[in-house]
Motif scaffolding. Structure first.
Motif, mmCIF file in Angstrom:
data_model
loop_
_atom_site.group_PDB
_atom_site.id
_atom_site.type_symbol
_atom_site.label_atom_id
_atom_site.label_comp_id
_atom_site.label_asym_id
_atom_site.label_seq_id
_atom_site.Cartn_x
_atom_site.Cartn_y
_atom_site.Cartn_z
ATOM 1 N N ALA A 3 0.821 -1.209 0.000
ATOM 2 C CA ALA A 3 0.000 0.000 0.000
ATOM 3 C C ALA A 3 0.854 1.257 0.000
ATOM 4 O O ALA A 3 1.967 1.292 0.540
ATOM 5 C CB ALA A 3 -0.910 -0.008 1.223
ATOM 6 N N ALA A 4 0.321 2.302 -0.604
ATOM 7 C CA ALA A 4 0.918 3.621 -0.467
ATOM 8 C C ALA A 4 0.741 4.092 0.968
ATOM 9 O O ALA A 4 -0.120 3.600 1.708
ATOM 10 C CB ALA A 4 0.251 4.590 -1.442
ATOM 11 N N SER A 5 1.543 5.043 1.378
ATOM 12 C CA SER A 5 1.484 5.532 2.751
ATOM 13 C C SER A 5 0.104 6.124 3.058
ATOM 14 O O SER A 5 -0.484 6.830 2.243
ATOM 15 C CB SER A 5 2.565 6.599 2.957
ATOM 16 N N PHE A 6 -0.411 5.798 4.259
ATOM 17 C CA PHE A 6 -1.681 6.379 4.698
ATOM 18 C C PHE A 6 -1.678 6.494 6.216
ATOM 19 O O PHE A 6 -0.957 5.780 6.923
ATOM 20 C CB PHE A 6 -2.881 5.540 4.236
ATOM 21 N N GLY A 7 -2.494 7.407 6.707
ATOM 22 C CA GLY A 7 -2.689 7.536 8.136
ATOM 23 C C GLY A 7 -3.670 6.494 8.641
ATOM 24 O O GLY A 7 -4.562 6.058 7.912
ATOM 25 N N TYR A 8 -3.513 6.093 9.896
ATOM 26 C CA TYR A 8 -4.370 5.062 10.484
ATOM 27 C C TYR A 8 -4.980 5.593 11.770
ATOM 28 O O TYR A 8 -4.279 6.172 12.610
ATOM 29 C CB TYR A 8 -3.560 3.806 10.762
ATOM 30 N N MET A 9 -6.280 5.363 11.905
ATOM 31 C CA MET A 9 -7.000 5.814 13.095
ATOM 32 C C MET A 9 -7.950 4.721 13.546
ATOM 33 O O MET A 9 -8.797 4.265 12.773
ATOM 34 C CB MET A 9 -7.786 7.095 12.767
ATOM 35 N N SER A 10 -7.811 4.265 14.764
ATOM 36 C CA SER A 10 -8.719 3.271 15.332
ATOM 37 C C SER A 10 -9.691 3.975 16.268
ATOM 38 O O SER A 10 -9.257 4.780 17.116
ATOM 39 C CB SER A 10 -7.930 2.198 16.086
ATOM 40 N N VAL A 11 -10.973 3.689 16.131
ATOM 41 C CA VAL A 11 -11.993 4.382 16.938
ATOM 42 C C VAL A 11 -12.801 3.376 17.737
ATOM 43 O O VAL A 11 -12.950 2.215 17.352
ATOM 44 C CB VAL A 11 -12.931 5.219 16.053
ATOM 45 N N LEU A 12 -13.318 3.832 18.858
ATOM 46 C CA LEU A 12 -14.166 3.006 19.718
ATOM 47 C C LEU A 12 -15.557 3.602 19.891
ATOM 48 O O LEU A 12 -16.397 3.026 20.571
ATOM 49 C CB LEU A 12 -13.507 2.807 21.095
ATOM 50 N N GLU A 13 -15.793 4.762 19.277
ATOM 51 C CA GLU A 13 -17.095 5.420 19.331
ATOM 52 C C GLU A 13 -17.546 5.738 17.907
ATOM 53 O O GLU A 13 -16.751 6.229 17.095
ATOM 54 C CB GLU A 13 -17.038 6.707 20.152
ATOM 55 N N LEU A 14 -18.813 5.475 17.613
ATOM 56 C CA LEU A 14 -19.328 5.703 16.267
ATOM 57 C C LEU A 14 -19.228 7.169 15.868
ATOM 58 O O LEU A 14 -18.837 7.497 14.738
ATOM 59 C CB LEU A 14 -20.773 5.218 16.177
ATOM 60 N N ASP A 15 -19.577 8.067 16.783
ATOM 61 C CA ASP A 15 -19.527 9.492 16.446
ATOM 62 C C ASP A 15 -18.110 9.935 16.089
ATOM 63 O O ASP A 15 -17.923 10.805 15.230
ATOM 64 C CB ASP A 15 -20.052 10.321 17.623
ATOM 65 N N GLU A 16 -17.101 9.338 16.738
ATOM 66 C CA GLU A 16 -15.717 9.667 16.429
ATOM 67 C C GLU A 16 -15.388 9.274 14.984
ATOM 68 O O GLU A 16 -14.725 10.025 14.262
ATOM 69 C CB GLU A 16 -14.793 8.934 17.407
ATOM 70 N N ALA A 17 -15.873 8.106 14.576
ATOM 71 C CA ALA A 17 -15.644 7.655 13.194
ATOM 72 C C ALA A 17 -16.347 8.568 12.200
ATOM 73 O O ALA A 17 -15.772 8.942 11.165
ATOM 74 C CB ALA A 17 -16.133 6.225 13.027
ATOM 75 N N LEU A 18 -17.575 8.956 12.516
ATOM 76 C CA LEU A 18 -18.338 9.799 11.600
ATOM 77 C C LEU A 18 -17.710 11.180 11.473
ATOM 78 O O LEU A 18 -17.651 11.747 10.368
ATOM 79 C CB LEU A 18 -19.784 9.908 12.088
ATOM 80 N N GLN A 19 -17.236 11.724 12.571
ATOM 81 C CA GLN A 19 -16.603 13.046 12.512
ATOM 82 C C GLN A 19 -15.318 12.984 11.714
ATOM 83 O O GLN A 19 -15.001 13.917 10.944
ATOM 84 C CB GLN A 19 -16.331 13.558 13.934
#
Length: 286
Positions: A3-19
């Protein structure tokens, strides 16, 4: 290739993912099981600046009985359905469908919502859920909406999802003594995507009849006229000639080999549902 470089973010709250999706203005990609997005990243067919890992969201991992039927969280895996981990889905048609998806390693990670959102025309849930009359629940920072599964997919790998929306659940009807169900797909070898598929769902008590063709290079096709005729007349409306005519009308550009494959899928799905006899459905289509 990797893969090309990308940022990674793991979330535990739905609103955090949506934002996070909203802030990216459609550039970020949500990932649950990663069985579709992962290969696309490695092949560099997808190059998002950020991947938002939603696999740990508890809200997406639930299955529960609701007034409308059974609500299945988008993060529920195929293998969990196959193995009967969720009581409301034990004995449901979805259990058998899940068991035939790809390979066990894929089923252990792949999710219902991820498969729908990826919208591969040859996948299983994109044809099965419209046949069941399922509805898909979507959420964004702007609120929640529900769409019919039959209208969710617009084209190959294209859905009604807005850039800041996630699939959160699907709602399917309960399986009752009045319902009959059939599904069949043709693959070059076990575990591969389908070359042709067909599903039928009949509920005499509710007056519901649906026949759907999948793996058609675009959204699944509902054969409404054929479904109505089968519900009304049974096997007498499902001869091989009638099925082939319905397939040819729905897929006018397909060659004779394709028409044979889709006709065979229809016959075997109707056999599975108990509409036609095994002796008819197992013969080689002409």
């Amino acid at each position: 290739m990797k893969a090309a470089s990308f940022g990674y973010m793991s979330v535990l709250e739905l609103d955090e993912a949506l934002q996070a999706l909203a802030r990216s203005e459609g550039a970020a990609k949500a990932m649950s099981g990663g069985q579709s997005l992962g290969p696309m990243l490695n092949l560099r067919l997808a190059r998002p600046p950020q991947v938002i890992d939603i696999a740990g969201l508890p809200l997406l991992r639930q299955v529960k009985a609701v007034a409308e039927g059974i609500e299945i969280g988008a993060g529920v895996t195929h293998s969990e359905i196959e193995d009967g981990h969720h009581a409301p889905l034990v004995g449901h048609p979805m259990q058998g469908v899940a068991a035939g998806i790809a390979y066990r390693a894929v089923r252990n990670r792949g999710t219902v919502g991820g498969s729908l959102a990826h919208a591969d025309p040859a996948a299983d849930w994109v044809v099965v859920l419209p046949a069941l009359g399922a509805r898909v629940r979507l959420r964004s920072p702007r609120g929640e909406r529900t769409v019919e599964a039959a209208g969710f997919m617009l084209g190959a790998y294209t859905t009604v999802l807005e850039p800041d929306e996630l699939v959160t659940a699907v709602i399917v009807p309960r399986h009752t003594p009045s319902t009959r169900w059939g599904y069949h797909k043709l693959c070059r070898k076990p575990g591969e995507f389908a070359e042709a598929s067909a599903a039928i769902y009949l509920d005499e008590a509710a007056g519901v009849s649906r026949i759907v063709l999948g793996a058609v290079d675009g959204p699944p096709l509902l054969l409404d006229a054929l479904a109505s005729a089968v519900a009304r007349d049974g096997a007498s409306a499902a001869s091989r000639a009638q099925l082939r005519a319905a397939v040819a009308a729905a897929l006018p550009e397909r060659d004779p080999i394709d028409l044979k494959m889709f006709t065979a899928c229809l016959e075997r799905a109707l056999e599975h549902a108990g509409v036609v006899a095994r002796t008819q459905a197992t013969g080689a289509p002409t």
